[in-house]
Scaffold this motif. Sequence first.
Motif, PDB file in Angstrom:
ATOM      1  N   PHE A 164       1.198  -1.068   0.018  1.00 18.24           N
ATOM      2  CA  PHE A 164       0.323  -0.337   0.079  1.00 18.24           C
ATOM      3  C   PHE A 164       0.717   1.335   0.484  1.00 18.24           C
ATOM      4  CE2 PHE A 164      -2.874   3.525   1.336  1.00 18.24           C
ATOM      5  CZ  PHE A 164      -4.187   2.595   1.229  1.00 18.24           C
ATOM      6  N   MET A 165       0.631   2.232  -1.302  1.00 19.53           N
ATOM      7  CA  MET A 165       1.757   2.825  -1.648  1.00 19.53           C
ATOM      8  C   MET A 165       1.232   4.609  -0.582  1.00 19.53           C
ATOM      9  SD  MET A 165       2.806   1.408  -5.032  1.00 19.53           S
ATOM     10  CE  MET A 165       1.363   1.650  -6.223  1.00 19.53           C
ATOM     11  N   ILE A 166       2.421   4.971   0.126  1.00 16.12           N
ATOM     12  CA  ILE A 166       2.204   7.024  -0.159  1.00 16.12           C
ATOM     13  C   ILE A 166       2.605   7.238  -0.384  1.00 16.12           C
ATOM     14  CG2 ILE A 166       1.483   8.009   2.260  1.00 16.12           C
ATOM     15  CD1 ILE A 166      -0.347   5.623   3.838  1.00 16.12           C
ATOM     16  N   GLU A 167       2.457   8.132  -0.717  1.00 20.91           N
ATOM     17  CA  GLU A 167       3.878   9.059  -0.796  1.00 20.91           C
ATOM     18  C   GLU A 167       3.977  10.547  -0.764  1.00 20.91           C
ATOM     19  OE1 GLU A 167       5.134   8.317  -5.238  1.00 20.91           O
ATOM     20  OE2 GLU A 167       5.494   5.933  -4.561  1.00 20.91           O
ATOM     21  N   LEU A 224       5.928   6.700   7.456  1.00 19.82           N
ATOM     22  CA  LEU A 224       4.834   6.460   6.569  1.00 19.82           C
ATOM     23  C   LEU A 224       5.370   4.893   6.343  1.00 19.82           C
ATOM     24  CD1 LEU A 224       2.635   8.684   5.987  1.00 19.82           C
ATOM     25  CD2 LEU A 224       1.905   7.007   7.154  1.00 19.82           C
ATOM     26  N   GLN A 225       6.191   5.118   5.007  1.00 22.40           N
ATOM     27  CA  GLN A 225       7.339   4.173   4.394  1.00 22.40           C
ATOM     28  C   GLN A 225       7.672   2.910   5.114  1.00 22.40           C
ATOM     29  OE1 GLN A 225       6.416   4.107   1.811  1.00 22.40           O
ATOM     30  NE2 GLN A 225       5.589   6.596   1.881  1.00 22.40           N
ATOM     31  N   LEU A 226       7.927   2.767   6.369  1.00 23.17           N
ATOM     32  CA  LEU A 226       8.232   1.923   7.391  1.00 23.17           C
ATOM     33  C   LEU A 226       6.519   0.867   7.844  1.00 23.17           C
ATOM     34  CD1 LEU A 226      11.343   4.007   9.452  1.00 23.17           C
ATOM     35  CD2 LEU A 226      11.553   2.406   7.399  1.00 23.17           C
ATOM     36  N   LEU A 227       5.895   1.522   7.546  1.00 28.22           N
ATOM     37  CA  LEU A 227       4.489   1.153   8.594  1.00 28.22           C
ATOM     38  C   LEU A 227       4.595   0.078   7.696  1.00 28.22           C
ATOM     39  CD1 LEU A 227       1.949   3.939   9.185  1.00 28.22           C
ATOM     40  CD2 LEU A 227       3.637   2.620  11.151  1.00 28.22           C
ATOM     41  N   PRO A 228       3.335  -1.115   8.150  1.00 31.61           N
ATOM     42  CA  PRO A 228       2.898  -2.759   7.264  1.00 31.61           C
ATOM     43  C   PRO A 228       2.113  -1.989   6.388  1.00 31.61           C
ATOM     44  CG  PRO A 228       3.629  -3.161   9.515  1.00 31.61           C
ATOM     45  CD  PRO A 228       3.465  -1.600   9.656  1.00 31.61           C
ATOM     46  N   ALA A 229       1.973  -2.680   5.278  1.00 31.09           N
ATOM     47  CA  ALA A 229       1.349  -1.837   4.182  1.00 31.09           C
ATOM     48  C   ALA A 229      -1.213  -2.097   5.085  1.00 31.09           C
ATOM     49  CB  ALA A 229       0.892  -3.355   3.212  1.00 31.09           C
ATOM     50  N   ARG A 230      -1.156  -2.993   5.895  1.00 27.09           N
ATOM     51  CA  ARG A 230      -2.178  -3.055   6.518  1.00 27.09           C
ATOM     52  C   ARG A 230      -2.723  -1.763   7.574  1.00 27.09           C
ATOM     53  NH1 ARG A 230      -5.068  -8.055   8.846  1.00 27.09           N
ATOM     54  NH2 ARG A 230      -3.313  -7.890  10.559  1.00 27.09           N
ATOM     55  N   GLN A 231      -1.244  -1.323   8.074  1.00 27.74           N
ATOM     56  CA  GLN A 231      -1.448  -0.190   8.859  1.00 27.74           C
ATOM     57  C   GLN A 231      -1.742   1.307   8.341  1.00 27.74           C
ATOM     58  OE1 GLN A 231       1.549  -0.112  11.352  1.00 27.74           O
ATOM     59  NE2 GLN A 231       1.693  -2.031  12.796  1.00 27.74           N
ATOM     60  N   LYS A 232      -0.684   1.139   7.087  1.00 24.63           N
ATOM     61  CA  LYS A 232      -0.707   2.187   6.264  1.00 24.63           C
ATOM     62  C   LYS A 232      -2.471   2.343   5.234  1.00 24.63           C
ATOM     63  CE  LYS A 232       3.003   0.897   3.788  1.00 24.63           C
ATOM     64  NZ  LYS A 232       3.500   1.433   2.988  1.00 24.63           N
ATOM     65  N   GLU A 233      -2.981   1.441   4.981  1.00 27.84           N
ATOM     66  CA  GLU A 233      -4.338   1.095   4.601  1.00 27.84           C
ATOM     67  C   GLU A 233      -5.380   1.487   5.871  1.00 27.84           C
ATOM     68  OE1 GLU A 233      -7.197  -1.261   1.303  1.00 27.84           O
ATOM     69  OE2 GLU A 233      -5.362  -2.110   2.681  1.00 27.84           O
ATOM     70  N   VAL A 234      -5.941   1.332   6.393  1.00 23.88           N
ATOM     71  CA  VAL A 234      -6.089   1.521   7.995  1.00 23.88           C
ATOM     72  C   VAL A 234      -6.208   3.354   8.304  1.00 23.88           C
ATOM     73  CG1 VAL A 234      -6.246   2.320  10.639  1.00 23.88           C
ATOM     74  CG2 VAL A 234      -6.101  -0.397   8.986  1.00 23.88           C
ATOM     75  N   LEU A 235      -4.496   3.753   8.111  1.00 31.72           N
ATOM     76  CA  LEU A 235      -4.595   5.877   8.238  1.00 31.72           C
ATOM     77  C   LEU A 235      -5.635   5.721   6.978  1.00 31.72           C
ATOM     78  CD1 LEU A 235      -1.210   5.545   9.563  1.00 31.72           C
ATOM     79  CD2 LEU A 235      -3.613   5.533  11.181  1.00 31.72           C
ATOM     80  N   TYR A 236      -4.867   5.600   5.888  1.00 29.47           N
ATOM     81  CA  TYR A 236      -5.907   6.211   5.073  1.00 29.47           C
ATOM     82  C   TYR A 236      -6.992   6.512   4.842  1.00 29.47           C
ATOM     83  CZ  TYR A 236      -6.131   7.592   0.138  1.00 29.47           C
ATOM     84  OH  TYR A 236      -6.474   7.934  -1.432  1.00 29.47           O
ATOM     85  N   ALA A 239       0.018   1.682  14.227  1.00 26.80           N
ATOM     86  CA  ALA A 239       0.387   2.575  13.260  1.00 26.80           C
ATOM     87  C   ALA A 239       1.180   4.541  13.728  1.00 26.80           C
ATOM     88  CB  ALA A 239      -0.173   3.495  12.038  1.00 26.80           C
ATOM     89  N   PHE A 240       0.161   4.310  14.526  1.00 22.22           N
ATOM     90  CA  PHE A 240       0.152   6.067  15.257  1.00 22.22           C
ATOM     91  C   PHE A 240       1.347   6.031  16.194  1.00 22.22           C
ATOM     92  CE2 PHE A 240      -0.782  10.346  17.735  1.00 22.22           C
ATOM     93  CZ  PHE A 240      -1.195  11.055  16.928  1.00 22.22           C
ATOM     94  N   GLN A 241       1.206   5.010  17.022  1.00 19.78           N
ATOM     95  CA  GLN A 241       2.768   5.051  18.354  1.00 19.78           C
ATOM     96  C   GLN A 241       3.740   5.408  18.240  1.00 19.78           C
ATOM     97  OE1 GLN A 241       1.103   6.047  20.367  1.00 19.78           O
ATOM     98  NE2 GLN A 241       2.223   5.540  21.227  1.00 19.78           N
ATOM     99  N   GLN A 242       3.762   4.822  15.971  1.00 21.85           N
ATOM    100  CA  GLN A 242       5.438   4.339  15.783  1.00 21.85           C
ATOM    101  C   GLN A 242       5.439   5.998  15.175  1.00 21.85           C
ATOM    102  OE1 GLN A 242       5.801   0.997  13.251  1.00 21.85           O
ATOM    103  NE2 GLN A 242       7.383   1.740  11.853  1.00 21.85           N
TER     104      GLN A 242
END
Length: 200
Positions: free
Chosen positions: A106-109, A133-145, A175-178
Amino acid sequence: MNHLQHFTDENALWTAIREGQTGAFKVLYEAYADVLYRYGLRYFREEETVKDCMHDLFVDLHRYHRNLSPSVNIRFYLLGAFRRKLHEVRKKSMSLHLGAYADPAFMIEYDTEHHIMAGEQQKETLRRLSAALQLLPARQKEVLYLRYNTELSYEEVAEIMKISIATCRTLAYRAFQQLREQLKSVPVYYLVICLFNCLF
C-alpha cells in the motif's frame, strides 16, 4: 463542485442508480472518481490499471443495479467494492508473474506539488512523516489512509478490509505510536494535522 446537486441527497442518487437511470451513473462517477482514483494509486502505479478497475466497477454497478442494497453509505460501498476489484487484479497479476499471491503493498508518497504552498517547516515535517509512513506495514498504512483520507469510521474501515473493529483500532493505534516514535519532536496535534495532509 457539488456533483450531487441534481439530487436532494445521496439516498435519492442511490435510488436513481438502483432504477438504472443513466444520468445518475454520470453523477455518481463525477462525485467519486477522484476518491477512487487516488485510492487505486495506492495499489498500482500504473494509471491505466487503476482506470480499468474503475471502469469495471461502474460497468458492474450498471449491470447489476437491480440487485443493489436499497440503502447504503455510497462512499463506503464504492471503496469496498473497488478494493475487491483492485485485489482481484493484483491477485491475477501475482499468480501470472510470481506464483503465490501475497497481500499487496500500500503506497503512500509525499506529494510536493500538492503542498507547494506549505511553509518550509511544514514541508520538512511532511517529508519526515512520509518517510516514517513508508516504514509501516501495508495494513497499517491502509487503515490510516481510509480513516483519515476518506473519513470512514473504524467500523467501515474494518468491514472494507475484512478485519475486526478491534484489529482495525489496534492497527491504527500501533501505526500512530510508531509515527510518534519517529517524530518525537512534533506535537501530537500537529502530527494529526500533518497526517491528514500527507495522506491526501
